[in-house]
Design a protein around this motif. Structure first.
Motif, PDB file in Angstrom:
ATOM      1  N   ALA A  93       0.835  -1.200   0.000  1.00 31.72           N
ATOM      2  CA  ALA A  93       0.000   0.000   0.000  1.00 31.72           C
ATOM      3  C   ALA A  93       0.875   1.257   0.000  1.00 31.72           C
ATOM      4  CB  ALA A  93      -0.917   0.004   1.210  1.00 31.72           C
ATOM      5  N   ILE A  94       0.484   2.221  -0.807  1.00 27.78           N
ATOM      6  CA  ILE A  94       1.230   3.480  -0.913  1.00 27.78           C
ATOM      7  C   ILE A  94       0.276   4.649  -0.717  1.00 27.78           C
ATOM      8  CG2 ILE A  94       2.655   4.955  -2.388  1.00 27.78           C
ATOM      9  CD1 ILE A  94       3.516   2.420  -3.891  1.00 27.78           C
ATOM     10  N   MET A  95       0.623   5.565   0.178  1.00 26.57           N
ATOM     11  CA  MET A  95      -0.178   6.763   0.424  1.00 26.57           C
ATOM     12  C   MET A  95       0.395   7.885  -0.454  1.00 26.57           C
ATOM     13  SD  MET A  95      -1.342   9.667   1.550  1.00 26.57           S
ATOM     14  CE  MET A  95       0.217  10.381   2.138  1.00 26.57           C
ATOM     15  N   PRO A  96      -0.341   8.332  -1.483  1.00 28.15           N
ATOM     16  CA  PRO A  96       0.206   9.268  -2.458  1.00 28.15           C
ATOM     17  C   PRO A  96      -0.091  10.751  -2.226  1.00 28.15           C
ATOM     18  CG  PRO A  96      -1.834   8.389  -3.289  1.00 28.15           C
ATOM     19  CD  PRO A  96      -1.644   7.790  -1.919  1.00 28.15           C
ATOM     20  N   ASN A  97      -0.949  11.087  -1.279  1.00 26.41           N
ATOM     21  CA  ASN A  97      -1.411  12.472  -1.141  1.00 26.41           C
ATOM     22  C   ASN A  97      -0.346  13.422  -0.603  1.00 26.41           C
ATOM     23  OD1 ASN A  97      -4.016  12.081  -2.096  1.00 26.41           O
ATOM     24  ND2 ASN A  97      -4.848  11.596  -0.076  1.00 26.41           N
ATOM     25  N   ASN A  98      -0.500  14.694  -0.968  1.00 27.47           N
ATOM     26  CA  ASN A  98       0.316  15.773  -0.404  1.00 27.47           C
ATOM     27  C   ASN A  98      -0.186  16.009   1.026  1.00 27.47           C
ATOM     28  OD1 ASN A  98       1.409  18.216   0.406  1.00 27.47           O
ATOM     29  ND2 ASN A  98       1.091  19.222  -1.569  1.00 27.47           N
ATOM     30  N   THR A  99       0.650  15.768   2.015  1.00 26.43           N
ATOM     31  CA  THR A  99       0.211  15.864   3.409  1.00 26.43           C
ATOM     32  C   THR A  99       0.064  17.306   3.887  1.00 26.43           C
ATOM     33  OG1 THR A  99       2.503  15.593   4.161  1.00 26.43           O
ATOM     34  CG2 THR A  99       1.146  13.614   4.031  1.00 26.43           C
ATOM     35  N   ASP A 100       0.558  18.264   3.109  1.00 25.28           N
ATOM     36  CA  ASP A 100       0.295  19.670   3.442  1.00 25.28           C
ATOM     37  C   ASP A 100      -1.171  19.993   3.152  1.00 25.28           C
ATOM     38  OD1 ASP A 100       2.912  20.177   4.228  1.00 25.28           O
ATOM     39  OD2 ASP A 100       3.532  20.812   2.221  1.00 25.28           O
ATOM     40  N   VAL A 101      -1.692  19.349   2.107  1.00 22.95           N
ATOM     41  CA  VAL A 101      -3.097  19.523   1.731  1.00 22.95           C
ATOM     42  C   VAL A 101      -3.985  18.638   2.601  1.00 22.95           C
ATOM     43  CG1 VAL A 101      -4.783  19.286  -0.156  1.00 22.95           C
ATOM     44  CG2 VAL A 101      -2.472  20.114  -0.635  1.00 22.95           C
ATOM     45  N   LYS A 102      -3.495  17.419   2.874  1.00 22.73           N
ATOM     46  CA  LYS A 102      -4.246  16.442   3.667  1.00 22.73           C
ATOM     47  C   LYS A 102      -3.401  15.978   4.863  1.00 22.73           C
ATOM     48  CE  LYS A 102      -8.309  15.698   1.784  1.00 22.73           C
ATOM     49  NZ  LYS A 102      -9.558  15.753   2.575  1.00 22.73           N
ATOM     50  N   PRO A 103      -3.320  16.802   5.925  1.00 21.37           N
ATOM     51  CA  PRO A 103      -2.521  16.419   7.097  1.00 21.37           C
ATOM     52  C   PRO A 103      -3.001  15.132   7.757  1.00 21.37           C
ATOM     53  CG  PRO A 103      -3.856  18.377   7.554  1.00 21.37           C
ATOM     54  CD  PRO A 103      -3.922  18.150   6.084  1.00 21.37           C
ATOM     55  N   GLY A 104      -4.250  14.761   7.515  1.00 18.20           N
ATOM     56  CA  GLY A 104      -4.771  13.511   8.055  1.00 18.20           C
ATOM     57  C   GLY A 104      -4.175  12.280   7.392  1.00 18.20           C
ATOM     58  N   ASP A 105      -3.318  12.504   6.397  1.00 17.38           N
ATOM     59  CA  ASP A 105      -2.635  11.409   5.720  1.00 17.38           C
ATOM     60  C   ASP A 105      -1.130  11.404   5.997  1.00 17.38           C
ATOM     61  OD1 ASP A 105      -4.802  10.147   4.434  1.00 17.38           O
ATOM     62  OD2 ASP A 105      -4.833  11.675   2.869  1.00 17.38           O
ATOM     63  N   ASN A 106      -0.689  12.174   6.993  1.00 15.84           N
ATOM     64  CA  ASN A 106       0.742  12.197   7.280  1.00 15.84           C
ATOM     65  C   ASN A 106       1.197  10.894   7.938  1.00 15.84           C
ATOM     66  OD1 ASN A 106       0.185  12.375  10.064  1.00 15.84           O
ATOM     67  ND2 ASN A 106       0.302  14.612  10.066  1.00 15.84           N
ATOM     68  N   MET A 107       2.500  10.761   8.109  1.00 14.11           N
ATOM     69  CA  MET A 107       3.054   9.507   8.604  1.00 14.11           C
ATOM     70  C   MET A 107       2.493   9.122   9.974  1.00 14.11           C
ATOM     71  SD  MET A 107       4.850   6.811   8.335  1.00 14.11           S
ATOM     72  CE  MET A 107       5.948   6.928   6.934  1.00 14.11           C
ATOM     73  N   GLU A 108       2.352  10.088  10.857  1.00 17.62           N
ATOM     74  CA  GLU A 108       1.801   9.801  12.188  1.00 17.62           C
ATOM     75  C   GLU A 108       0.379   9.260  12.092  1.00 17.62           C
ATOM     76  OE1 GLU A 108       0.987  12.023  16.485  1.00 17.62           O
ATOM     77  OE2 GLU A 108       1.987  13.109  14.872  1.00 17.62           O
ATOM     78  N   ALA A 109      -0.411   9.871  11.213  1.00 14.55           N
ATOM     79  CA  ALA A 109      -1.795   9.426  11.018  1.00 14.55           C
ATOM     80  C   ALA A 109      -1.833   8.042  10.371  1.00 14.55           C
ATOM     81  CB  ALA A 109      -2.551  10.434  10.150  1.00 14.55           C
ATOM     82  N   MET A 110      -0.909   7.801   9.455  1.00  8.82           N
ATOM     83  CA  MET A 110      -0.807   6.489   8.819  1.00  8.82           C
ATOM     84  C   MET A 110      -0.477   5.406   9.846  1.00  8.82           C
ATOM     85  SD  MET A 110       1.329   7.499   5.378  1.00  8.82           S
ATOM     86  CE  MET A 110       1.767   5.799   5.005  1.00  8.82           C
TER      87      MET A 110
END
Length: 203
Positions: A93-110
């Protein structure tokens, strides 16, 4: 003066049409060889496809924490890994989103999401967003089934996981399962490409 204005209007119109018709690089097609990558996993390790010596192929899945479609498919993605990793086709699985736009997808959230859901597959972050454009992924989730060969990892299926994101119990066609089953049995994949249904990848 009127002629100049008409020419200017025409020029702007041509530019506008061009902006909508010129297509960016579309990524991999069926039969292409997928380039390997090295991305950070939720445990801090760096993961590449070449790390999986015993794999026969991969179920590369672009997904995230924040998209309702991706969330709806989390259990099914986990089920795919449990069913096929031992048979040689693990989920990556790969998380592709820009985490500045979607902070809920940052590494900590992952990391938090993976722990809550008990993910058994690598969950990698595409820092710099360099990998998903190579694949041509546009949605979360968006799946690429790869088959490992001497030539490299050949793209065998692209698209959706199945035909019903809303209700796992109402699924009629399991595209990814059908593709992997065909590869495992040495048969031709009947449906090689479908439209991925999900949220657009945030850039």
């Amino acid at each position: 003066m009127k002629t100049t204005q008409k020419l200017l209007t025409l020029f702007v119109l041509v530019l506008t049409i061009s902006a909508f018709t010129i297509k960016p690089k579309e990524g991999y097609k069926i039969g292409d060889i997928a380039t390997d990558f090295k991305l950070e996993n939720i445990d801090g390790s760096m993961v590449s496809l070449s790390d999986f010596n015993e794999a026969k192929g991969f179920i590369v899945t672009f997904t995230c924490n924040t998209c309702p479609y991706a969330v709806a498919y989390e259990d099914r993605i986990e089920a795919l890994n449990k069913k096929y990793a031992s048979k040689g086709y693990p989920v990556i699985a790969i998380m592709p989103n820009n985490t500045d736009v979607k902070p809920g997808d940052n590494m900590e959230a992952m990391q938090k999401r993976a722990k809550e859901k008990g993910f058994t597959f690598p969950y990698l972050i595409d820092k710099g967003q360099k990998i998903y454009p190579q694949y041509g992924a546009t949605k979360t989730p968006h799946v690429y089934v790869l088959q490992k060969t001497k030539k490299g990892n050949i793209v065998k299926y692209i698209g959706a996981i199945d035909d019903n994101f809303q209700d796992a119990n109402a699924v009629k066609t399991r595209y990814v399962e059908d593709a992997v089953n065909a590869l495992l049995s040495g048969n031709e994949i009947k449906v090689k490409e479908t439209k991925a249904i999900g949220c657009t990848i945030k850039v």
